[in-house]
Write an enzyme that holds these catalytic residues in place. Structure first.
Site, PDB file in Angstrom:
ATOM      1  CB  SER A   1      18.320  -1.498 -24.559  1.00 26.44           C
ATOM      2  OG  SER A   1      18.592  -0.878 -25.656  1.00 26.44           O
TER       3      SER A   1
ATOM      4  CG  HIS B   1      15.392   1.661 -22.727  1.00 29.71           C
ATOM      5  ND1 HIS B   1      15.297   2.939 -21.987  1.00 29.71           N
ATOM      6  CD2 HIS B   1      16.291   2.016 -23.919  1.00 29.71           C
ATOM      7  CE1 HIS B   1      16.173   4.014 -22.740  1.00 29.71           C
ATOM      8  NE2 HIS B   1      16.673   3.395 -23.843  1.00 29.71           N
TER       9      HIS B   1
ATOM     10  CG  ASP C   1      16.915   2.524 -27.112  1.00 28.25           C
ATOM     11  OD1 ASP C   1      17.227   3.516 -26.685  1.00 28.25           O
ATOM     12  OD2 ASP C   1      17.514   1.253 -26.626  1.00 28.25           O
TER      13      ASP C   1
ATOM     14  CG  MET D   1      17.693   5.372 -32.556  1.00 24.41           C
ATOM     15  SD  MET D   1      19.395   4.851 -32.637  1.00 24.41           S
ATOM     16  CE  MET D   1      19.519   3.796 -31.021  1.00 24.41           C
TER      17      MET D   1
ATOM     18  CG  HIS E   1      16.054   6.825 -25.188  1.00 23.28           C
ATOM     19  ND1 HIS E   1      17.218   6.366 -25.101  1.00 23.28           N
ATOM     20  CD2 HIS E   1      15.935   8.303 -25.066  1.00 23.28           C
ATOM     21  CE1 HIS E   1      17.852   7.193 -25.139  1.00 23.28           C
ATOM     22  NE2 HIS E   1      17.336   8.540 -25.280  1.00 23.28           N
TER      23      HIS E   1
ATOM     24  CG  MET F   1      17.856   8.630 -28.828  1.00 20.95           C
ATOM     25  SD  MET F   1      18.856   7.256 -28.709  1.00 20.95           S
ATOM     26  CE  MET F   1      17.331   5.971 -28.542  1.00 20.95           C
TER      27      MET F   1
ATOM     28  CG  MET G   1      21.383  10.014 -23.197  1.00 17.58           C
ATOM     29  SD  MET G   1      20.730   8.152 -23.230  1.00 17.58           S
ATOM     30  CE  MET G   1      21.769   7.250 -24.391  1.00 17.58           C
TER      31      MET G   1
ATOM     32  N   GLY H   1      22.694   6.659 -30.088  1.00 14.72           N
ATOM     33  CA  GLY H   1      22.622   6.045 -31.535  1.00 14.72           C
ATOM     34  C   GLY H   1      22.876   4.674 -31.664  1.00 14.72           C
ATOM     35  CG  PHE H   2      25.345   3.413 -33.105  1.00 23.57           C
ATOM     36  CD1 PHE H   2      25.164   2.707 -34.167  1.00 23.57           C
ATOM     37  CD2 PHE H   2      25.699   4.737 -33.363  1.00 23.57           C
ATOM     38  CE1 PHE H   2      24.898   3.256 -35.631  1.00 23.57           C
ATOM     39  CE2 PHE H   2      25.644   5.344 -34.692  1.00 23.57           C
ATOM     40  CZ  PHE H   2      25.026   4.549 -35.688  1.00 23.57           C
ATOM     41  N   GLY H   3      24.134   0.863 -29.551  1.00 21.22           N
ATOM     42  CA  GLY H   3      24.568  -0.232 -28.475  1.00 21.22           C
ATOM     43  C   GLY H   3      25.889  -0.243 -28.406  1.00 21.22           C
ATOM     44  N   GLY H   4      26.609  -0.714 -27.388  1.00 22.43           N
ATOM     45  CA  GLY H   4      27.926  -1.521 -27.182  1.00 22.43           C
ATOM     46  C   GLY H   4      28.860  -0.330 -27.009  1.00 22.43           C
TER      47      GLY H   4
ATOM     48  CG  ASP I   1      20.137   4.125 -22.460  1.00 23.81           C
ATOM     49  OD1 ASP I   1      20.681   3.168 -22.728  1.00 23.81           O
ATOM     50  OD2 ASP I   1      19.255   4.904 -23.262  1.00 23.81           O
ATOM     51  N   GLY I   2      23.629   3.492 -21.287  1.00 23.29           N
ATOM     52  CA  GLY I   2      24.605   3.479 -22.391  1.00 23.29           C
ATOM     53  C   GLY I   2      25.824   2.712 -21.623  1.00 23.29           C
TER      54      GLY I   2
ATOM     55  CB  SER J   1      25.896  -4.923 -25.909  1.00 21.98           C
ATOM     56  OG  SER J   1      26.340  -3.910 -25.204  1.00 21.98           O
TER      57      SER J   1
HETATM   58  C1  DX5 Z   1      21.939   4.026 -26.937  1.00 27.43           C
HETATM   59  C2  DX5 Z   1      20.629   3.744 -26.713  1.00 27.43           C
HETATM   60  C3  DX5 Z   1      20.781   2.465 -25.504  1.00 27.43           C
HETATM   61  C4  DX5 Z   1      21.652   1.433 -25.902  1.00 27.43           C
HETATM   62  C5  DX5 Z   1      22.275   0.922 -24.985  1.00 27.43           C
HETATM   63  O1  DX5 Z   1      21.612   5.224 -28.240  1.00 27.43           O
HETATM   64  O2  DX5 Z   1      19.966   4.690 -25.996  1.00 27.43           O
HETATM   65  O3  DX5 Z   1      19.600   2.039 -25.037  1.00 27.43           O
HETATM   66  O4  DX5 Z   1      20.775   0.274 -26.289  1.00 27.43           O
HETATM   67  O5  DX5 Z   1      22.962  -0.245 -25.190  1.00 27.43           O
HETATM   68  P1  DX5 Z   1      24.435  -0.553 -24.362  1.00 27.43           P
HETATM   69  O6  DX5 Z   1      23.724  -1.164 -23.075  1.00 27.43           O
HETATM   70  O7  DX5 Z   1      25.029  -1.887 -25.220  1.00 27.43           O
HETATM   71  O8  DX5 Z   1      25.176   0.479 -24.282  1.00 27.43           O
HETATM   72 ZN    ZN Z   2      18.110   4.172 -24.838  1.00 24.33          ZN
END
Ligand code: DX5
Ligand code: ZN
Length: 224
Positions: free
Chosen positions: A17, A42, A44, A46, A75, A77, A146, A151-154, A184-185, A207
């Site tokens: 991602s 991938h 993202d 948003m 993807h 969002m 999902m 919305g956020f990584g990590g 994803d996630g 991440s």
């Molecule tokens: C979250 C994204 C993901 C995100 C995953 O909204 O859709 O693609 O980048 O990040 P990790 O692998 O850090 O959970």
């Molecule tokens: Zn994603």
């Protein structure tokens, strides 16, 4: 269009991602992830409305297209994917994944994605029941489960995703369908192994994969 066949049993493709990439040197980071063994990328997207975060749109997707020959899955969002389908098609991406929870009509949006020559993807949030997606299965190339609130990584992996992956895999077999299953996630070596055992085809990792010193080793551990 550039896409991959189903992976061999027990293995999965690895999709970094780019949310976790270094955007000051994006082309080099993509080249590095590709050399480490990434199978697809991938992206993202948003809009600050469907999710509280804002990232990028078709303009950056087109730049990523110029920087990579790998299959690209965007993807979305965003609340109104139907308003941007032509723009994403022109950006050169291969698959467009919308959300079940978005405000556009899912059936007609998926149909238009197919007409524009892209793979048709549908994603659902951790709290959305699989039943909502089932009527669309025959019209899908990709289901994106999902395992975090988007919305956020990590964030950490939500185990409800495993049951959905297993159920999708069983239905695909029973109905003779060809869609691929992606997750994803919160994907790392441990959660990836659980997802592979449940029948996943594509592991999205931000991440844990891109934040590592040795990305090749992480790709190997994800792939199985
Ligand atoms: C979250 C994204 C993901 C995100 C995953 O909204 O859709 O693609 O980048 O990040 P990790 O692998 O850090 O959970
Ligand atoms: Zn994603």
């Amino acid at each position: 269009m550039n896409w991959l066949p189903r992976p061999a049993d027990g293995t999965a493709y690895v999709a970094p991602s780019l949310l976790s990439a270094d955007f000051t040197r994006l082309a080099e980071d993509i080249a590095d992830a590709t050399a480490a063994g990434a199978d697809l990328l991938h992206l993202d997207v948003m809009d600050g409305h469907f999710v509280p975060n804002i990232t990028f749109g078709p303009f950056i997707c087109a730049a990523i297209r110029r920087a990579s020959d790998l299959p690209l899955d965007a993807h979305l969002m965003i609340s109104h994917p139907d308003q941007y389908l032509e723009a994403f098609a022109k950006s050169g991406i291969d698959a467009l994944t919308i959300h079940q929870e978005a405000e556009s009509d899912v059936g007609s949006t998926l149909e238009r994605i197919g007409e524009l020559g892209m793979k048709r993807g549908l994603s659902l949030n951790p709290g959305t029941h699989l039943d909502e997606l089932l009527p669309h299965l025959p019209n899908l190339d990709l289901v994106l489960v999902m395992s975090v609130q988007p919305g956020f990584g990590g964030q950490s992996f939500d185990e409800r995703a495993l049951e959905k992956i297993g159920e999708l895999d069983r239905r695909r077999e029973a109905q003779g369908l060809q869609f691929q299953i992606s997750v994803d996630g919160g994907i790392n070596d441990r959660t990836a192994a659980q997802c592979r055992a449940a029948g996943v085809d594509i592991l999205v990792s931000g991440s844990w994969l891109l934040g590592a010193e040795d990305r090749s080793e992480r790709v190997r551990r994800l792939r199985g």
